[in-house]
Design a protein around this motif. Structure first.
Motif, PDB file in Angstrom:
ATOM      1  N   MET A 129       0.835  -1.172   0.000  1.00  0.00           N
ATOM      2  CA  MET A 129       0.000   0.000   0.000  1.00  0.00           C
ATOM      3  C   MET A 129       0.887   1.245   0.000  1.00  0.00           C
ATOM      4  O   MET A 129       1.832   1.343   0.759  1.00  0.00           O
ATOM      5  CB  MET A 129      -0.913   0.005   1.229  1.00  0.00           C
ATOM      6  N   GLU A 130       0.562   2.179  -0.846  1.00  0.00           N
ATOM      7  CA  GLU A 130       1.278   3.452  -0.928  1.00  0.00           C
ATOM      8  C   GLU A 130       0.843   4.344   0.238  1.00  0.00           C
ATOM      9  O   GLU A 130      -0.334   4.426   0.554  1.00  0.00           O
ATOM     10  CB  GLU A 130       0.941   4.134  -2.248  1.00  0.00           C
ATOM     11  N   VAL A 131       1.783   5.017   0.887  1.00  0.00           N
ATOM     12  CA  VAL A 131       1.480   5.922   1.998  1.00  0.00           C
ATOM     13  C   VAL A 131       1.925   7.324   1.623  1.00  0.00           C
ATOM     14  O   VAL A 131       3.060   7.533   1.206  1.00  0.00           O
ATOM     15  CB  VAL A 131       2.176   5.474   3.304  1.00  0.00           C
ATOM     16  N   PHE A 132       1.014   8.282   1.777  1.00  0.00           N
ATOM     17  CA  PHE A 132       1.296   9.688   1.499  1.00  0.00           C
ATOM     18  C   PHE A 132       1.287  10.449   2.808  1.00  0.00           C
ATOM     19  O   PHE A 132       0.442  10.223   3.667  1.00  0.00           O
ATOM     20  CB  PHE A 132       0.255  10.269   0.544  1.00  0.00           C
ATOM     21  N   GLY A 133       2.198  11.364   2.975  1.00  0.00           N
ATOM     22  CA  GLY A 133       2.323  12.086   4.225  1.00  0.00           C
ATOM     23  C   GLY A 133       3.040  11.214   5.245  1.00  0.00           C
ATOM     24  O   GLY A 133       3.488  10.107   4.945  1.00  0.00           O
ATOM     25  N   ARG A 140     -10.687   7.554   8.526  1.00  0.00           N
ATOM     26  CA  ARG A 140     -11.849   7.514   7.643  1.00  0.00           C
ATOM     27  C   ARG A 140     -11.470   6.726   6.398  1.00  0.00           C
ATOM     28  O   ARG A 140     -10.625   7.160   5.622  1.00  0.00           O
ATOM     29  CB  ARG A 140     -12.267   8.918   7.249  1.00  0.00           C
ATOM     30  N   GLN A 141     -12.092   5.572   6.227  1.00  0.00           N
ATOM     31  CA  GLN A 141     -11.847   4.788   5.011  1.00  0.00           C
ATOM     32  C   GLN A 141     -12.800   5.263   3.932  1.00  0.00           C
ATOM     33  O   GLN A 141     -13.941   5.628   4.203  1.00  0.00           O
ATOM     34  CB  GLN A 141     -12.054   3.309   5.278  1.00  0.00           C
ATOM     35  N   GLY A 142     -12.323   5.251   2.715  1.00  0.00           N
ATOM     36  CA  GLY A 142     -13.142   5.723   1.608  1.00  0.00           C
ATOM     37  C   GLY A 142     -12.870   4.955   0.331  1.00  0.00           C
ATOM     38  O   GLY A 142     -11.964   4.127   0.261  1.00  0.00           O
ATOM     39  N   ALA A 143     -13.684   5.247  -0.656  1.00  0.00           N
ATOM     40  CA  ALA A 143     -13.533   4.664  -1.994  1.00  0.00           C
ATOM     41  C   ALA A 143     -13.720   5.794  -3.003  1.00  0.00           C
ATOM     42  O   ALA A 143     -14.681   6.566  -2.896  1.00  0.00           O
ATOM     43  CB  ALA A 143     -14.566   3.566  -2.219  1.00  0.00           C
ATOM     44  N   TYR A 144     -12.809   5.890  -3.943  1.00  0.00           N
ATOM     45  CA  TYR A 144     -12.825   6.987  -4.909  1.00  0.00           C
ATOM     46  C   TYR A 144     -12.636   6.447  -6.317  1.00  0.00           C
ATOM     47  O   TYR A 144     -12.014   5.409  -6.507  1.00  0.00           O
ATOM     48  CB  TYR A 144     -11.724   8.005  -4.568  1.00  0.00           C
ATOM     49  N   ALA A 145     -13.143   7.181  -7.290  1.00  0.00           N
ATOM     50  CA  ALA A 145     -13.096   6.731  -8.681  1.00  0.00           C
ATOM     51  C   ALA A 145     -12.236   7.661  -9.530  1.00  0.00           C
ATOM     52  O   ALA A 145     -12.205   8.872  -9.303  1.00  0.00           O
ATOM     53  CB  ALA A 145     -14.507   6.685  -9.262  1.00  0.00           C
ATOM     54  N   VAL A 146     -11.582   7.073 -10.494  1.00  0.00           N
ATOM     55  CA  VAL A 146     -10.947   7.834 -11.568  1.00  0.00           C
ATOM     56  C   VAL A 146     -11.799   7.563 -12.793  1.00  0.00           C
ATOM     57  O   VAL A 146     -11.855   6.433 -13.283  1.00  0.00           O
ATOM     58  CB  VAL A 146      -9.485   7.395 -11.802  1.00  0.00           C
ATOM     59  N   ILE A 147     -12.506   8.584 -13.238  1.00  0.00           N
ATOM     60  CA  ILE A 147     -13.428   8.436 -14.373  1.00  0.00           C
ATOM     61  C   ILE A 147     -12.847   9.203 -15.553  1.00  0.00           C
ATOM     62  O   ILE A 147     -12.652  10.420 -15.473  1.00  0.00           O
ATOM     63  CB  ILE A 147     -14.824   8.972 -14.021  1.00  0.00           C
ATOM     64  N   LEU A 189     -10.670  -2.391  -8.739  1.00  0.00           N
ATOM     65  CA  LEU A 189      -9.680  -1.811  -7.834  1.00  0.00           C
ATOM     66  C   LEU A 189      -8.336  -1.776  -8.542  1.00  0.00           C
ATOM     67  O   LEU A 189      -7.887  -2.784  -9.078  1.00  0.00           O
ATOM     68  CB  LEU A 189      -9.568  -2.657  -6.565  1.00  0.00           C
ATOM     69  N   PHE A 190      -7.714  -0.620  -8.587  1.00  0.00           N
ATOM     70  CA  PHE A 190      -6.389  -0.567  -9.195  1.00  0.00           C
ATOM     71  C   PHE A 190      -5.349   0.073  -8.289  1.00  0.00           C
ATOM     72  O   PHE A 190      -4.176   0.081  -8.632  1.00  0.00           O
ATOM     73  CB  PHE A 190      -6.428   0.109 -10.568  1.00  0.00           C
ATOM     74  N   TRP A 191      -5.733   0.566  -7.116  1.00  0.00           N
ATOM     75  CA  TRP A 191      -4.745   1.174  -6.234  1.00  0.00           C
ATOM     76  C   TRP A 191      -5.299   1.239  -4.828  1.00  0.00           C
ATOM     77  O   TRP A 191      -6.482   1.473  -4.635  1.00  0.00           O
ATOM     78  CB  TRP A 191      -4.431   2.593  -6.713  1.00  0.00           C
TER      79      TRP A 191
END
Length: 96
Positions: free
Chosen positions: A1-5, A16-23, A76-78
């Protein structure tokens, strides 16, 4: 898993877990859809996972709420995690 910050010692982060799309706008994949909020802030469509909800169901629900469109083909891609200080609606250490 990539970690930012980075996680700062002694700071309690709101998780807060979430799900986001790249459209993508078209087959060229040179433009993506974003949601504009609070004036000049832009976000990927998606949002927080509610209790008892899977990431997939969250994504379908959030896309419908934010864009008015239903989605069928997704994968899922990331996976990523980020540490940051949220400023909206209040200043708060967060980990998404």
């Amino acid at each position: 898993m990539e970690v930012f910050g980075s996680k700062k010692a002694g700071v309690n982060y709101f998780v807060r877990q979430g799900a986001y799309a790249v459209i993508f706008k078209n087959q060229n994949r040179n433009e993506v859809g974003l949601i504009r909020a609070h004036g000049q802030q832009y976000f990927l469509p998606g949002g927080g996972i509610e209790k008892g909800e899977s990431a997939e169901k969250t994504l379908v629900r959030e896309i419908l709420e934010e864009t008015g469109y239903s989605i069928k083909n997704y994968y899922l891609f990331w996976r990523a995690q980020r540490y940051f200080i949220s400023t909206l609606p209040v200043k708060q250490p967060r980990m998404d």
